[in-house]
Design a protein around this motif. Structure first.
Motif, mmCIF file in Angstrom:
data_model
loop_
_atom_site.group_PDB
_atom_site.id
_atom_site.type_symbol
_atom_site.label_atom_id
_atom_site.label_comp_id
_atom_site.label_asym_id
_atom_site.label_seq_id
_atom_site.Cartn_x
_atom_site.Cartn_y
_atom_site.Cartn_z
ATOM 1 N N HIS A 41 75.227 53.383 4.404
ATOM 2 C CA HIS A 41 76.306 52.644 4.338
ATOM 3 C C HIS A 41 75.249 50.991 4.066
ATOM 4 N N LEU A 42 74.311 50.860 4.959
ATOM 5 C CA LEU A 42 73.249 50.154 4.911
ATOM 6 C C LEU A 42 72.586 50.545 3.239
ATOM 7 N N LYS A 43 72.381 51.457 3.161
ATOM 8 C CA LYS A 43 71.675 51.373 1.804
ATOM 9 C C LYS A 43 72.477 50.768 0.564
ATOM 10 N N ASN A 44 74.192 50.846 1.350
ATOM 11 C CA ASN A 44 74.995 50.664 0.185
ATOM 12 C C ASN A 44 75.034 49.183 0.077
ATOM 13 N N ALA A 45 75.034 48.329 0.924
ATOM 14 C CA ALA A 45 74.564 46.994 1.526
ATOM 15 C C ALA A 45 73.624 46.433 0.660
ATOM 16 N N LEU A 46 72.539 46.778 1.103
ATOM 17 C CA LEU A 46 71.545 46.349 0.523
ATOM 18 C C LEU A 46 71.659 46.556 -1.683
ATOM 19 N N ASP A 47 72.744 47.657 -1.813
ATOM 20 C CA ASP A 47 72.463 47.963 -3.358
ATOM 21 C C ASP A 47 73.316 46.644 -3.178
ATOM 22 N N LYS A 48 74.176 46.532 -2.705
ATOM 23 C CA LYS A 48 75.578 45.585 -3.948
ATOM 24 C C LYS A 48 74.750 44.050 -3.711
ATOM 25 N N SER A 49 74.003 43.800 -2.806
ATOM 26 C CA SER A 49 73.210 42.774 -2.777
ATOM 27 C C SER A 49 72.281 42.379 -3.739
ATOM 28 N N TYR A 50 71.525 43.690 -4.388
ATOM 29 C CA TYR A 50 70.950 43.461 -5.006
ATOM 30 C C TYR A 50 71.107 42.883 -6.299
ATOM 31 N N THR A 51 70.707 41.506 -6.125
ATOM 32 C CA THR A 51 71.529 40.221 -7.110
ATOM 33 C C THR A 51 70.832 39.364 -7.333
ATOM 34 N N SER A 52 70.588 38.788 -9.125
ATOM 35 C CA SER A 52 69.403 37.701 -8.811
ATOM 36 C C SER A 52 69.833 36.390 -8.870
ATOM 37 N N HIS A 53 71.187 36.146 -8.390
ATOM 38 C CA HIS A 53 71.598 34.504 -8.132
ATOM 39 C C HIS A 53 71.038 35.605 -6.392
ATOM 40 N N ILE A 84 79.305 37.287 7.029
ATOM 41 C CA ILE A 84 78.496 36.117 6.408
ATOM 42 C C ILE A 84 78.052 36.337 4.723
ATOM 43 N N PHE A 85 77.768 37.997 5.005
ATOM 44 C CA PHE A 85 77.250 38.605 4.124
ATOM 45 C C PHE A 85 78.062 38.527 3.488
ATOM 46 N N GLU A 86 79.102 38.383 3.106
ATOM 47 C CA GLU A 86 80.381 38.932 1.839
ATOM 48 C C GLU A 86 80.315 36.922 1.101
ATOM 49 N N LEU A 87 81.192 36.670 2.158
ATOM 50 C CA LEU A 87 80.636 35.187 1.532
ATOM 51 C C LEU A 87 78.789 34.666 0.848
ATOM 52 N N THR A 88 78.193 35.157 1.547
ATOM 53 C CA THR A 88 76.998 35.115 0.708
ATOM 54 C C THR A 88 76.726 35.571 -0.696
ATOM 55 N N LEU A 89 77.179 36.632 -1.208
ATOM 56 C CA LEU A 89 77.919 37.474 -2.306
ATOM 57 C C LEU A 89 78.213 36.526 -3.136
ATOM 58 N N GLU A 90 79.429 36.030 -2.590
ATOM 59 C CA GLU A 90 80.024 35.282 -3.366
ATOM 60 C C GLU A 90 79.334 34.006 -3.861
ATOM 61 N N ASP A 159 69.013 34.793 -14.177
ATOM 62 C CA ASP A 159 69.321 33.859 -14.461
ATOM 63 C C ASP A 159 68.950 32.548 -14.263
ATOM 64 N N TRP A 160 67.661 33.390 -13.569
ATOM 65 C CA TRP A 160 66.903 31.698 -13.319
ATOM 66 C C TRP A 160 65.400 32.253 -13.878
ATOM 67 N N GLU A 161 65.016 31.118 -14.206
ATOM 68 C CA GLU A 161 63.438 31.591 -14.695
ATOM 69 C C GLU A 161 62.375 30.155 -13.193
ATOM 70 N N ASP A 162 62.960 29.544 -13.184
ATOM 71 C CA ASP A 162 61.883 28.722 -12.311
ATOM 72 C C ASP A 162 62.955 28.119 -11.053
ATOM 73 N N GLU A 163 62.006 27.361 -10.450
ATOM 74 C CA GLU A 163 62.113 26.065 -9.745
ATOM 75 C C GLU A 163 63.612 24.884 -10.254
ATOM 76 N N ASP A 164 63.128 24.713 -12.261
ATOM 77 C CA ASP A 164 63.744 23.604 -11.633
ATOM 78 C C ASP A 164 65.198 25.043 -12.250
ATOM 79 N N ASP A 165 65.535 25.799 -12.441
ATOM 80 C CA ASP A 165 66.860 26.570 -12.721
ATOM 81 C C ASP A 165 67.815 26.496 -11.104
ATOM 82 N N LEU A 166 67.075 27.202 -10.181
ATOM 83 C CA LEU A 166 67.033 27.621 -9.047
ATOM 84 C C LEU A 166 68.019 25.749 -8.068
#
Length: 183
Positions: A41-53, A84-90, A159-166
């Motif tokens: 379950h920990l590994k699945n949550a880590l996988d789910k949260s592995y996003t560019s955003h 908090i995990f799910e709200l942050t992923l959204e 979907d971002w390249e640098d701090e300006d994008d962030l």
């Protein structure tokens, strides 16, 4: 152990002064399969949260974010609990409100590498009475592998390249951490 039980244990751990010690002790009293379930379950949550955003948010919050740093950041996020995990992923901008002000005052970085070893240490404690036993650790890793856990992480296309994008993607995070990151 199902996913709900996993998140219930994470929530329980938050009420202890020594959450990792409590969690290791608590898991060590579970069956071998339940400890393995926790790890999966920990590994699945880590996988789910592995996003560019989320990586972009972590990068901004900490003033940079390597592969390892991003993994420890996601562990910290999981330790905050399911809501908090799910709200942050959204919406990673939620972290601008979620990270306590005292993190800046006390120079706390939102990373929890220790989360990666909880299940292995609990398994080792159960088998040997010691959290650091290479034999038990090897057996634990074999048991996880036998369960045919497969990493579900695709390569990230940022979907971002640098701090300006962030700055554009995360204006609230930029306002709070752009000039004063936690890292």
């Amino acid at each position: 152990m199902n996913e709900k039980e996993f998140w219930d244990i994470i929530k329980q751990m938050q009420s202890y002064d020594e959450p990792f010690e409590w969690l290791i002790e608590h898991l060590s009293k579970k069956t071998d399969d339940e400890i393995i379930d926790y790890e999966i379950h920990l590994k699945n949550a880590l996988d789910k949260s592995y996003t560019s955003h989320l990586w972009g948010a972590g990068y901004l919050i900490m003033g940079g974010c390597s592969d390892d740093c991003f993994e420890y950041f996601r562990c910290w996020l999981i330790a905050q609990g399911q809501e908090i995990f799910e709200l942050t992923l959204e919406n990673p901008e939620f972290l601008a409100e979620c990270i306590p002000d005292f993190y800046e005052e006390e120079e706390i970085v939102p990373e929890l590498e220790d989360m990666l070893y909880i299940a292995m240490e609990a398994y080792s404690l159960k088998k040997t009475g010691d959290v650091d036993c290479d034999e038990a650790s090897d057996e634990f890793l074999s048991r996880v592998e036998e369960r045919e856990y497969e990493c579900n992480r695709d390569n990230i296309e940022f979907d971002w390249e640098d701090e300006d994008d962030l700055m554009v993607l995360f204006p609230k995070l930029w306002d709070r951490f752009g000039e004063n990151p936690l890292g």
